[in-house]
Enzyme design. Structure first.
Site, PDB file in Angstrom:
ATOM      1  N   ILE A   1      -9.335   3.433   1.359  1.00  7.85           N
ATOM      2  CA  ILE A   1     -10.188   4.122   0.379  1.00  7.85           C
ATOM      3  C   ILE A   1     -11.396   4.729   1.081  1.00  7.85           C
ATOM      4  CG2 ILE A   1     -11.803   3.693  -1.556  1.00  7.85           C
ATOM      5  CD1 ILE A   1      -9.622   2.064  -2.867  1.00  7.85           C
TER       6      ILE A   1
ATOM      7  N   SER B   1      -4.082  -4.186  -9.690  1.00  9.37           N
ATOM      8  CA  SER B   1      -5.280  -4.730  -9.043  1.00  9.37           C
ATOM      9  C   SER B   1      -6.522  -3.982  -9.505  1.00  9.37           C
ATOM     10  CB  SER B   1      -5.144  -4.583  -7.524  1.00  9.37           C
ATOM     11  OG  SER B   1      -5.033  -3.212  -7.182  1.00  9.37           O
TER      12      SER B   1
ATOM     13  N   ALA C   1       1.721   1.921  -3.427  1.00  4.22           N
ATOM     14  CA  ALA C   1       2.564   2.340  -4.544  1.00  4.22           C
ATOM     15  C   ALA C   1       4.043   2.269  -4.186  1.00  4.22           C
ATOM     16  CB  ALA C   1       2.191   3.757  -4.958  1.00  4.22           C
TER      17      ALA C   1
ATOM     18  N   HIS D   1      11.011  23.059  17.670  1.00  6.88           N
ATOM     19  CA  HIS D   1       9.830  23.658  18.301  1.00  6.88           C
ATOM     20  C   HIS D   1       9.341  24.798  17.415  1.00  6.88           C
ATOM     21  CE1 HIS D   1       7.252  25.490  21.346  1.00  6.88           C
ATOM     22  NE2 HIS D   1       7.809  26.642  21.023  1.00  6.88           N
TER      23      HIS D   1
ATOM     24  N   THR E   1       0.645  -6.201 -13.294  1.00  3.21           N
ATOM     25  CA  THR E   1      -0.626  -5.697 -13.828  1.00  3.21           C
ATOM     26  C   THR E   1      -1.548  -5.092 -12.764  1.00  3.21           C
ATOM     27  OG1 THR E   1      -1.377  -7.991 -13.731  1.00  3.21           O
ATOM     28  CG2 THR E   1      -0.667  -7.180 -15.874  1.00  3.21           C
TER      29      THR E   1
ATOM     30  N   CYS F   1      -1.942   4.116  -9.613  1.00  2.00           N
ATOM     31  CA  CYS F   1      -1.476   5.152  -8.691  1.00  2.00           C
ATOM     32  C   CYS F   1      -1.632   6.548  -9.300  1.00  2.00           C
ATOM     33  CB  CYS F   1      -0.013   4.886  -8.332  1.00  2.00           C
ATOM     34  SG  CYS F   1       0.682   6.132  -7.271  1.00  2.00           S
TER      35      CYS F   1
HETATM   36  C1  LIG Z   1      -8.282   5.267  -4.936  1.00  2.00           C
HETATM   37  C2  LIG Z   1      -6.898   4.733  -4.621  1.00  2.00           C
HETATM   38  C3  LIG Z   1      -6.022   5.514  -3.890  1.00  2.00           C
HETATM   39  C4  LIG Z   1      -4.752   5.033  -3.610  1.00  2.00           C
HETATM   40  N1  LIG Z   1      -3.907   5.823  -2.881  1.00  2.00           N
HETATM   41  C5  LIG Z   1      -2.677   5.370  -2.578  1.00  2.00           C
HETATM   42  C6  LIG Z   1      -1.770   6.187  -1.854  1.00  2.00           C
HETATM   43  O1  LIG Z   1      -2.069   7.320  -1.483  1.00  2.00           O
HETATM   44  N2  LIG Z   1      -0.554   5.687  -1.563  1.00  2.00           N
HETATM   45  C7  LIG Z   1      -0.182   4.438  -1.962  1.00  2.00           C
HETATM   46  O2  LIG Z   1       0.944   4.028  -1.676  1.00  2.00           O
HETATM   47  N3  LIG Z   1      -1.012   3.642  -2.665  1.00  2.00           N
HETATM   48  C8  LIG Z   1      -2.242   4.086  -2.977  1.00  2.00           C
HETATM   49  N4  LIG Z   1      -3.082   3.292  -3.711  1.00  2.00           N
HETATM   50  C9  LIG Z   1      -2.615   1.971  -4.130  1.00  2.00           C
HETATM   51  C10 LIG Z   1      -1.682   2.085  -5.358  1.00  2.00           C
HETATM   52  O3  LIG Z   1      -2.356   2.750  -6.400  1.00  2.00           O
HETATM   53  C11 LIG Z   1      -1.253   0.713  -5.814  1.00  2.00           C
HETATM   54  O4  LIG Z   1      -0.735  -0.026  -4.720  1.00  2.00           O
HETATM   55  C12 LIG Z   1      -0.182   0.803  -6.884  1.00  2.00           C
HETATM   56  O5  LIG Z   1      -0.637   1.545  -7.982  1.00  2.00           O
HETATM   57  C13 LIG Z   1       0.214  -0.591  -7.340  1.00  2.00           C
HETATM   58  O6  LIG Z   1       1.207  -0.501  -8.318  1.00  2.00           O
HETATM   59  P1  LIG Z   1       1.409  -1.685  -9.377  1.00  2.00           P
HETATM   60  O7  LIG Z   1       2.592  -1.287 -10.188  1.00  2.00           O
HETATM   61  O8  LIG Z   1       1.425  -2.981  -8.700  1.00  2.00           O
HETATM   62  O9  LIG Z   1       0.111  -1.691 -10.272  1.00  2.00           O
HETATM   63  P2  LIG Z   1      -0.831  -0.530 -10.973  1.00  2.00           P
HETATM   64  O10 LIG Z   1      -0.457   0.788 -10.464  1.00  2.00           O
HETATM   65  O11 LIG Z   1      -2.159  -1.057 -10.784  1.00  2.00           O
HETATM   66  O12 LIG Z   1      -0.357  -0.613 -12.469  1.00  2.00           O
HETATM   67  C14 LIG Z   1      -0.624  -1.700 -13.277  1.00  2.00           C
HETATM   68  C15 LIG Z   1      -0.874  -1.206 -14.688  1.00  2.00           C
HETATM   69  O13 LIG Z   1      -0.929  -2.343 -15.540  1.00  2.00           O
HETATM   70  C16 LIG Z   1      -1.972  -2.172 -16.466  1.00  2.00           C
HETATM   71  N5  LIG Z   1      -2.418  -3.484 -16.924  1.00  2.00           N
HETATM   72  C17 LIG Z   1      -3.287  -4.332 -16.307  1.00  2.00           C
HETATM   73  N6  LIG Z   1      -3.420  -5.451 -17.016  1.00  2.00           N
HETATM   74  C18 LIG Z   1      -2.618  -5.323 -18.093  1.00  2.00           C
HETATM   75  C19 LIG Z   1      -2.311  -6.166 -19.189  1.00  2.00           C
HETATM   76  N7  LIG Z   1      -2.868  -7.371 -19.328  1.00  2.00           N
HETATM   77  N8  LIG Z   1      -1.431  -5.691 -20.118  1.00  2.00           N
HETATM   78  C20 LIG Z   1      -0.867  -4.469 -19.995  1.00  2.00           C
HETATM   79  N9  LIG Z   1      -1.119  -3.640 -18.980  1.00  2.00           N
HETATM   80  C21 LIG Z   1      -1.969  -4.071 -18.030  1.00  2.00           C
HETATM   81  C22 LIG Z   1      -3.032  -1.442 -15.676  1.00  2.00           C
HETATM   82  O14 LIG Z   1      -3.933  -0.787 -16.518  1.00  2.00           O
HETATM   83  C23 LIG Z   1      -2.195  -0.488 -14.829  1.00  2.00           C
HETATM   84  O15 LIG Z   1      -2.026   0.739 -15.496  1.00  2.00           O
HETATM   85  C24 LIG Z   1      -4.353   3.750  -4.049  1.00  2.00           C
HETATM   86  C25 LIG Z   1      -5.230   2.971  -4.804  1.00  2.00           C
HETATM   87  C26 LIG Z   1      -6.485   3.462  -5.095  1.00  2.00           C
HETATM   88  C27 LIG Z   1      -7.419   2.613  -5.916  1.00  2.00           C
HETATM   89  N1  LIG Z   2      -3.175   6.056   1.343  1.00  3.90           N
HETATM   90  C1  LIG Z   2      -2.978   4.872   0.827  1.00  3.90           C
HETATM   91  O1  LIG Z   2      -1.894   4.326   0.898  1.00  3.90           O
HETATM   92  C2  LIG Z   2      -4.087   4.175   0.107  1.00  3.90           C
HETATM   93  C3  LIG Z   2      -5.235   4.850  -0.242  1.00  3.90           C
HETATM   94  C4  LIG Z   2      -6.241   4.151  -0.889  1.00  3.90           C
HETATM   95  C5  LIG Z   2      -6.062   2.817  -1.196  1.00  3.90           C
HETATM   96  N2  LIG Z   2      -4.916   2.204  -0.842  1.00  3.90           N
HETATM   97  C6  LIG Z   2      -4.739   0.766  -1.094  1.00  3.90           C
HETATM   98  O2  LIG Z   2      -5.720   0.278  -1.965  1.00  3.90           O
HETATM   99  C7  LIG Z   2      -6.174  -0.994  -1.531  1.00  3.90           C
HETATM  100  C8  LIG Z   2      -7.679  -1.022  -1.504  1.00  3.90           C
HETATM  101  O3  LIG Z   2      -8.186  -0.128  -0.505  1.00  3.90           O
HETATM  102  P1  LIG Z   2      -9.528  -0.464   0.247  1.00  3.90           P
HETATM  103  O4  LIG Z   2      -9.769   0.585   1.265  1.00  3.90           O
HETATM  104  O5  LIG Z   2     -10.579  -0.784  -0.756  1.00  3.90           O
HETATM  105  O6  LIG Z   2      -9.182  -1.857   0.912  1.00  3.90           O
HETATM  106  P2  LIG Z   2      -8.791  -2.238   2.421  1.00  3.90           P
HETATM  107  O7  LIG Z   2      -8.549  -3.682   2.390  1.00  3.90           O
HETATM  108  O8  LIG Z   2      -7.763  -1.310   2.950  1.00  3.90           O
HETATM  109  O9  LIG Z   2     -10.120  -1.941   3.250  1.00  3.90           O
HETATM  110  C9  LIG Z   2     -11.338  -2.542   2.945  1.00  3.90           C
HETATM  111  C10 LIG Z   2     -12.177  -2.517   4.203  1.00  3.90           C
HETATM  112  O10 LIG Z   2     -13.483  -2.938   3.870  1.00  3.90           O
HETATM  113  C11 LIG Z   2     -13.954  -3.767   4.912  1.00  3.90           C
HETATM  114  N3  LIG Z   2     -15.000  -4.613   4.345  1.00  3.90           N
HETATM  115  C12 LIG Z   2     -14.863  -5.669   3.511  1.00  3.90           C
HETATM  116  N4  LIG Z   2     -16.076  -6.154   3.165  1.00  3.90           N
HETATM  117  C13 LIG Z   2     -16.992  -5.382   3.794  1.00  3.90           C
HETATM  118  C14 LIG Z   2     -18.407  -5.374   3.831  1.00  3.90           C
HETATM  119  N5  LIG Z   2     -19.117  -6.244   3.130  1.00  3.90           N
HETATM  120  N6  LIG Z   2     -19.031  -4.447   4.601  1.00  3.90           N
HETATM  121  C15 LIG Z   2     -18.315  -3.547   5.309  1.00  3.90           C
HETATM  122  N7  LIG Z   2     -16.972  -3.512   5.305  1.00  3.90           N
HETATM  123  C16 LIG Z   2     -16.322  -4.404   4.556  1.00  3.90           C
HETATM  124  C17 LIG Z   2     -12.737  -4.521   5.384  1.00  3.90           C
HETATM  125  O11 LIG Z   2     -12.908  -5.013   6.682  1.00  3.90           O
HETATM  126  C18 LIG Z   2     -11.666  -3.445   5.297  1.00  3.90           C
HETATM  127  O12 LIG Z   2     -11.531  -2.732   6.492  1.00  3.90           O
HETATM  128  C19 LIG Z   2      -5.599  -1.234  -0.144  1.00  3.90           C
HETATM  129  O13 LIG Z   2      -4.634  -2.240  -0.204  1.00  3.90           O
HETATM  130  C20 LIG Z   2      -4.973   0.068   0.231  1.00  3.90           C
HETATM  131  O14 LIG Z   2      -3.772  -0.110   0.931  1.00  3.90           O
HETATM  132  C21 LIG Z   2      -3.930   2.847  -0.197  1.00  3.90           C
END
Ligand SMILES: Cc1cc2nc3c(=O)[nH]c(=O)nc-3n(C[C@H](O)[C@H](O)[C@H](O)COP(=O)(O)OP(=O)(O)OC[C@H]3O[C@@H](n4cnc5c(N)ncnc54)[C@H](O)[C@@H]3O)c2cc1C
Ligand SMILES: NC(=O)c1ccc[n+]([C@@H]2O[C@H](COP(=O)([O-])OP(=O)(O)OC[C@H]3O[C@@H](n4cnc5c(N)ncnc54)[C@H](O)[C@@H]3O)[C@@H](O)[C@H]2O)c1
Length: 455
Positions: free
Chosen positions: A185, A146, A317, A437, A144, A43
């Site tokens: 994403i 994703s 997050a 408003h 850990t 995050c």
């Molecule tokens: C590009 C992008 C944009 C996003 N935007 C949003 C958003 O705007 N709003 C939102 O709600 N969510 C968003 N998300 C999703 C959000 O980041 C995740 O849902 C959230 O971070 C998950 O929290 P977590 O604690 O499960 O794991 P993470 O945040 O993934 O934290 C896990 C940590 O564990 C560490 N780790 C992994 N394996 C090990 C190990 N074996 N030993 C020790 N440490 C380890 C990792 O390096 C990581 O730092 C976004 C994700 C991406 C990829």
């Molecule tokens: N604002 C936020 O909260 C935020 C921002 C970014 C990411 N995230 C989280 O991160 C995670 C990953 O995000 P994401 O956008 O990668 O996943 P997602 O699962 O939200 O979307 C992936 C999309 O890709 C499509 N797809 C899958 N295979 C495909 C293919 N071969 N060709 C074309 N389309 C295909 C799916 O149908 C789906 O709509 C999600 O769980 C999301 O909630 C959250």
């Protein structure tokens, strides 16, 4: 061997929240965080926060380029991604400092390195320099997170075929960007790069963008994207991505035509980070790639729990953070509470924004109402499209069960409906609430009124 009441693997929103709360409740806690991220997880390091910092820059740039619309003479030179990234990094440093500021005074014990199971109570921590140590946890939390999913026919190469991690490090503005996946994403990066000036094509396999959400809302977003000049191809699959002469040749399934782009962002989902955990050593079961947990986040091994993205489900997050807090209370008090996913807002920071809560389709005993976007004072002077609002409610009681908004500040507007869903408020109760408003939220109350008085 150092021994703790609880060992937490992963310091993202889920693990950090659970670990800090358990420490506050006088458990001895070891927090193990891999060295490739700072605390805050995906995050803070490579997810929510860097994307939102860059999206803010994209919004500012979009406004600057549209100054004329507001009667302003503004000039906007080309975007320097390196500079934007440096500004975003400064924001991240502030946020990391805030987290460190809460960790430092606490008695939590920090380990930096990759954790993996040695046995059902022992964790091996391996550092980048090869050194290692083993610690013991009476209880263990796996948090850990994703990692990005790859396309089987086009693995990430970091140069042409990119994950969101790569994309956030990218400092060159591609002239033509293909984004595969119309989820959160895909839609956020489409907004970001289109605003910066790239020609963006967004491809989604399902018939609508954000296919897990309401189809009408997904269509409203796709229409808005198309009007801005983003090319949206829904119901489309890619067959091959071939890197040739510094470009990528895109071949679509069922079509002879090809497209040439400079870079491809693959945003087709994320998978739980279970690789390298050596779960077999503890007997922790995995189901469909995610750690198998009970609603109260207990794994197949009673003293081992899992929270956040690693459990699959809603990968957000705030969901991980809330689940982490519930888990900590469960572990401290021997309770069995679970996260109610219907109460978790789902928001996408695209332009326009999309925000949803509760159900996303009409279920038995429910009704729904879609309000055609009606301009209001705020949308007119802001010169933006009025909000699309769709509401779901119980037929008999008119209790609000879900909502989705597409529009300016939708990610802020959703919270009154989250409160409504969480507290079983009725259309009448929300409709009777005076809305200031001129605000975009007046469209929510307008939708409620139309819903109440529809035939
Ligand atoms: C590009 C992008 C944009 C996003 N935007 C949003 C958003 O705007 N709003 C939102 O709600 N969510 C968003 N998300 C999703 C959000 O980041 C995740 O849902 C959230 O971070 C998950 O929290 P977590 O604690 O499960 O794991 P993470 O945040 O993934 O934290 C896990 C940590 O564990 C560490 N780790 C992994 N394996 C090990 C190990 N074996 N030993 C020790 N440490 C380890 C990792 O390096 C990581 O730092 C976004 C994700 C991406 C990829
Ligand atoms: N604002 C936020 O909260 C935020 C921002 C970014 C990411 N995230 C989280 O991160 C995670 C990953 O995000 P994401 O956008 O990668 O996943 P997602 O699962 O939200 O979307 C992936 C999309 O890709 C499509 N797809 C899958 N295979 C495909 C293919 N071969 N060709 C074309 N389309 C295909 C799916 O149908 C789906 O709509 C999600 O769980 C999301 O909630 C959250």
């Amino acid at each position: 061997m150092k021994s703790f009441d609880v060992v937490v693997l992963g310091g993202g929103p889920g693990g950090l929240t659970a670990g800090m709360m358990l420490t506050a409740m006088e458990k001895s806690v070891a927090l193990v965080q891999a060295e490739h991220d700072d605390f805050g997880g995906v995050c803070l390091n490579r997810g929510c926060m860097p994307t939102k910092a860059l999206l803010k820059a994209a919004t500012a740039y979009r406004y600057a380029r549209q100054g004329e619309k507001y009667g302003l003479d503004l000039s906007a030179g080309p975007v320097d991604l390196k500079r934007l990234r440096a500004v975003a990094d400064a924001d991240l440093d502030k946020l990391k400092g805030m987290i460190q500021g809460s960790i430092d005074p606490s008695p939590v014990t920090i380990f930096r390195g990759l954790g993996s199971f040695q046995s059902e109570h022992e964790i091996l921590i391996t550092k980048n320099d090869g050194s290692s140590e083993i610690i013991r946890g009476e209880q263990i939390i796996i948090a850990t997170g994703s990692e990005s999913v790859e396309l089987p026919f086009a693995p990430f190469d970091g140069e042409y075929i990119l994950s969101s991690d790569h994309m956030l490090k990218n400092t060159e503005l591609p002239e033509r960007l293909l984004i595969v996946g119309g989820g959160a994403i895909g839609c956020e990066f489409a907004t970001m790069y289109h605003s910066f000036g790239s020609q963006v094509t967004l491809v989604e396999a399902f018939e609508t963008l954000l296919p897990r959400e309401d189809a009408e809302a997904g269509k409203a977003l796709a229409d808005a994207f198309e009007n801005q000049g983003i090319s949206v191809k829904t119901g489309t699959m890619i067959e091959a991505l071939q890197v040739e002469n510094g470009q990528v040749v895109v071949k679509y399934k069922g079509s002879e035509t090809t497209e040439i782009v400079d870079k491809v962002l693959v945003g087709v989902g994320r998978k739980p980070m279970v690789a390298g955990l050596n779960l077999d050593a503890a007997g922790v079961e995995v189901e469909k790639g995610a750690i198998k947990v009970s609603p109260a986040m207990q794994t197949s091994v009673p003293h081992i729990f899992a929270v956040g993205d690693v459990t699959g489900g809603l990968m957000l997050a705030h969901a991980a953070e809330k689940a982490g807090a519930i888990l900590a209370m469960n572990m401290a008090k021997g309770a069995n509470a679970s996260l109610d996913e219907d109460g978790v807002p789902r928001v996408v920071f695209s332009y326009p924004e999309v925000a949803a809560i509760g159900v996303s389709e009409v279920k038995a005993g429910m009704k729904s109402f879609t309000m055609s976007p009606v301009p209001n004072g705020r949308s007119v002077v802001d010169k933006v499209a009025p909000a699309f609002v769709k509401l779901f409610a119980e037929e008999e009681s008119s209790v609000i069960t879900g909502a989705i908004i597409v529009g300016e500040v939708a990610t802020e507007m959703i919270h009154e409906l989250a409160l409504a869903v969480d507290n079983r408020l009725t259309l009448e109760q929300v409709g009777n609430t005076v809305h200031a408003h001129p605000t975009h939220s007046t469209n929510v109350v307008k939708a409620v009124h139309h819903f109440q008085y529809q035939a």
